[in-house]
Design a protein around this motif. Structure first.
Motif, PDB file in Angstrom:
ATOM      1  N   SER A  40       0.824  -1.205   0.000  1.00 47.42           N
ATOM      2  CA  SER A  40       0.000   0.000   0.000  1.00 47.42           C
ATOM      3  C   SER A  40       0.856   1.251   0.000  1.00 47.42           C
ATOM      4  N   SER A  41       1.910   1.246   0.793  1.00 46.76           N
ATOM      5  CA  SER A  41       2.729   2.448   0.952  1.00 46.76           C
ATOM      6  C   SER A  41       3.485   2.802  -0.316  1.00 46.76           C
ATOM      7  N   VAL A  42       3.924   1.789  -1.072  1.00 42.53           N
ATOM      8  CA  VAL A  42       4.675   2.097  -2.281  1.00 42.53           C
ATOM      9  C   VAL A  42       3.767   2.187  -3.493  1.00 42.53           C
ATOM     10  N   GLN A  43       2.453   1.988  -3.264  1.00 47.71           N
ATOM     11  CA  GLN A  43       1.491   2.095  -4.356  1.00 47.71           C
ATOM     12  C   GLN A  43       1.947   1.256  -5.543  1.00 47.71           C
ATOM     13  N   VAL A  44       2.224   0.007  -5.262  1.00 44.98           N
ATOM     14  CA  VAL A  44       2.638  -0.984  -6.229  1.00 44.98           C
ATOM     15  C   VAL A  44       3.865  -0.618  -7.038  1.00 44.98           C
ATOM     16  N   GLU A  45       4.763   0.152  -6.466  1.00 49.12           N
ATOM     17  CA  GLU A  45       6.039   0.406  -7.122  1.00 49.12           C
ATOM     18  C   GLU A  45       6.984  -0.727  -6.753  1.00 49.12           C
ATOM     19  N   ILE A  46       6.600  -1.967  -7.054  1.00 45.35           N
ATOM     20  CA  ILE A  46       7.386  -3.112  -6.626  1.00 45.35           C
ATOM     21  C   ILE A  46       8.558  -3.351  -7.576  1.00 45.35           C
ATOM     22  N   PRO A  47       9.758  -3.479  -7.052  1.00 44.76           N
ATOM     23  CA  PRO A  47      10.912  -3.732  -7.905  1.00 44.76           C
ATOM     24  C   PRO A  47      10.734  -5.013  -8.709  1.00 44.76           C
ATOM     25  N   GLU A  48      11.350  -5.006  -9.852  1.00 52.41           N
ATOM     26  CA  GLU A  48      11.067  -6.025 -10.836  1.00 52.41           C
ATOM     27  C   GLU A  48      11.806  -7.349 -10.741  1.00 52.41           C
ATOM     28  N   ALA A  49      11.470  -8.125 -11.721  1.00 53.64           N
ATOM     29  CA  ALA A  49      11.756  -9.541 -11.916  1.00 53.64           C
ATOM     30  C   ALA A  49      13.154 -10.023 -11.615  1.00 53.64           C
ATOM     31  N   VAL A  50      13.408 -11.233 -11.526  1.00 53.69           N
ATOM     32  CA  VAL A  50      14.672 -11.928 -11.325  1.00 53.69           C
ATOM     33  C   VAL A  50      15.872 -11.018 -11.249  1.00 53.69           C
ATOM     34  N   GLU A  51      15.895 -10.034 -10.423  1.00 56.02           N
ATOM     35  CA  GLU A  51      16.962  -9.067 -10.407  1.00 56.02           C
ATOM     36  C   GLU A  51      16.849  -8.009  -9.335  1.00 56.02           C
ATOM     37  N   ILE A  52      17.460  -6.863  -9.577  1.00 49.36           N
ATOM     38  CA  ILE A  52      17.458  -5.776  -8.614  1.00 49.36           C
ATOM     39  C   ILE A  52      17.047  -4.491  -9.321  1.00 49.36           C
ATOM     40  N   PRO A  53      16.302  -3.608  -8.633  1.00 52.93           N
ATOM     41  CA  PRO A  53      15.776  -2.413  -9.289  1.00 52.93           C
ATOM     42  C   PRO A  53      16.754  -1.267  -9.412  1.00 52.93           C
ATOM     43  N   GLY A  67      27.176 -14.131  -4.045  1.00 55.25           N
ATOM     44  CA  GLY A  67      28.204 -13.470  -3.254  1.00 55.25           C
ATOM     45  C   GLY A  67      27.768 -12.085  -2.856  1.00 55.25           C
ATOM     46  N   ASP A  68      28.484 -11.508  -1.914  1.00 58.77           N
ATOM     47  CA  ASP A  68      28.150 -10.176  -1.424  1.00 58.77           C
ATOM     48  C   ASP A  68      28.839  -9.128  -2.279  1.00 58.77           C
ATOM     49  N   VAL A  69      28.064  -8.488  -3.156  1.00 59.03           N
ATOM     50  CA  VAL A  69      28.613  -7.443  -4.007  1.00 59.03           C
ATOM     51  C   VAL A  69      28.063  -6.087  -3.580  1.00 59.03           C
ATOM     52  N   LYS A 100      20.170  -7.183   1.307  1.00 52.84           N
ATOM     53  CA  LYS A 100      21.064  -6.023   1.291  1.00 52.84           C
ATOM     54  C   LYS A 100      21.173  -5.432  -0.101  1.00 52.84           C
ATOM     55  N   GLN A 101      21.292  -6.278  -1.104  1.00 54.41           N
ATOM     56  CA  GLN A 101      21.353  -5.790  -2.479  1.00 54.41           C
ATOM     57  C   GLN A 101      20.066  -5.061  -2.850  1.00 54.41           C
ATOM     58  N   PHE A 102      18.948  -5.613  -2.443  1.00 56.81           N
ATOM     59  CA  PHE A 102      17.662  -5.015  -2.767  1.00 56.81           C
ATOM     60  C   PHE A 102      17.532  -3.645  -2.111  1.00 56.81           C
ATOM     61  N   TYR A 103      17.933  -3.571  -0.862  1.00 58.59           N
ATOM     62  CA  TYR A 103      17.872  -2.310  -0.129  1.00 58.59           C
ATOM     63  C   TYR A 103      18.715  -1.246  -0.826  1.00 58.59           C
ATOM     64  N   GLU A 104      19.936  -1.608  -1.190  1.00 60.50           N
ATOM     65  CA  GLU A 104      20.819  -0.642  -1.844  1.00 60.50           C
ATOM     66  C   GLU A 104      20.286  -0.213  -3.199  1.00 60.50           C
ATOM     67  N   ALA A 105      19.684  -1.166  -3.922  1.00 63.98           N
ATOM     68  CA  ALA A 105      19.116  -0.836  -5.227  1.00 63.98           C
ATOM     69  C   ALA A 105      17.969   0.158  -5.092  1.00 63.98           C
TER      70      ALA A 105
END
Length: 237
Positions: A40-53, A67-69, A100-105
């Motif tokens: 609800s808060s992001v109003q469906v701004e959901i990051p995309e498919a098999v990857e990072i936004p 690995g941790d990149v 962590k990757q998702f957060y940074e993206a």
């Protein structure tokens, strides 16, 4: 399934699964209240498919290494899950981003993420991509057995998101039927033993388990896509 075009975006590219040991390459108990609040808060701004936004949801901009990149000091898990989606010409499956990757993206896209939400956001991202692949496999069901025998099965070659480009169907629905526009659009290319077939996915916000409604179908840019759509329309699939 922007990584993960809801569902690919940084230096790396699905619910519950049996996770094999990770050598070279990524489903989903979640807090439903937190998930609903986040969607609800992001109003469906959901990051995309098999990857990072962070790289425009483009599989050509990411790798598939475990690995941790990551670069920040935020205290989030760096472990990644292997998806159920086979990657073309690799002998492995696509890999999902770590929390962590998702957060940074999301930071790079100025989404002002909350680190505590990543334990909910990442599972949603993964589930949406798994559902997308399952939808594609439903379209391909008449071809799966033969592909498994001939080349080991159907694989995903690439994916790319473009939230600003409406598909003809989404344009018609929103323009003439007054329905909401999708919050994202992805194009996935699969490989069926050397035959490439393009699929398009519109993502809509909805009160489903993951907060996302998927409209997945073959693109009409090839004879294979046309055949799949005709077979489905005529009930021959």
């Amino acid at each position: 399934m922007s990584a993960n075009c809801p569902i690919d975006h940084s230096a790396a590219s699905q619910c519950p699964v049996d996770h094999p040991p990770v050598k070279e390459e990524p489903k989903c108990p979640v807090d439903h209240a937190t998930r609903a609040a986040w969607v609800s808060s992001v109003q469906v701004e959901i990051p995309e498919a098999v990857e990072i936004p962070s790289e425009g949801c483009d599989s050509t901009k990411i790798d598939n290494l475990i690995g941790d990149v990551t670069k920040s000091n935020v205290a989030l898990p760096t472990d990644r899950e292997i998806s159920s989606i086979p990657r073309t010409s690799s002998g492995t499956n696509w890999v999902y981003p770590s929390q962590k990757q998702f957060y940074e993206a999301m930071q790079r896209k100025n989404w002002n993420p909350n680190a505590d939400d990543m334990k909910t956001v990442v599972p949603i991202h993964n589930v949406v991509n798994e559902r997308t692949w399952n939808h594609i496999m439903m379209w391909e069901k008449a071809n799966i057995e033969n592909a498994n025998k001939k080349c080991g099965g159907i694989t995903l070659t690439s994916f790319k998101g473009d939230s600003k480009k409406l598909t003809p169907r989404a344009w018609f629905r929103s323009t003439f039927l007054g329905l909401p526009k999708p919050f994202d659009r992805h194009d996935w290319r699969i490989n069926r033993c050397g035959v490439e077939v393009d699929y398009v996915i519109d993502f809509y916000g909805n009160a489903t388990a993951s907060g996302v409604e998927l409209d997945v179908r073959p693109k009409l840019n090839s004879w294979e896509g046309i055949k799949l759509r005709l077979s489905h329309a005529l009930g021959l699939d």
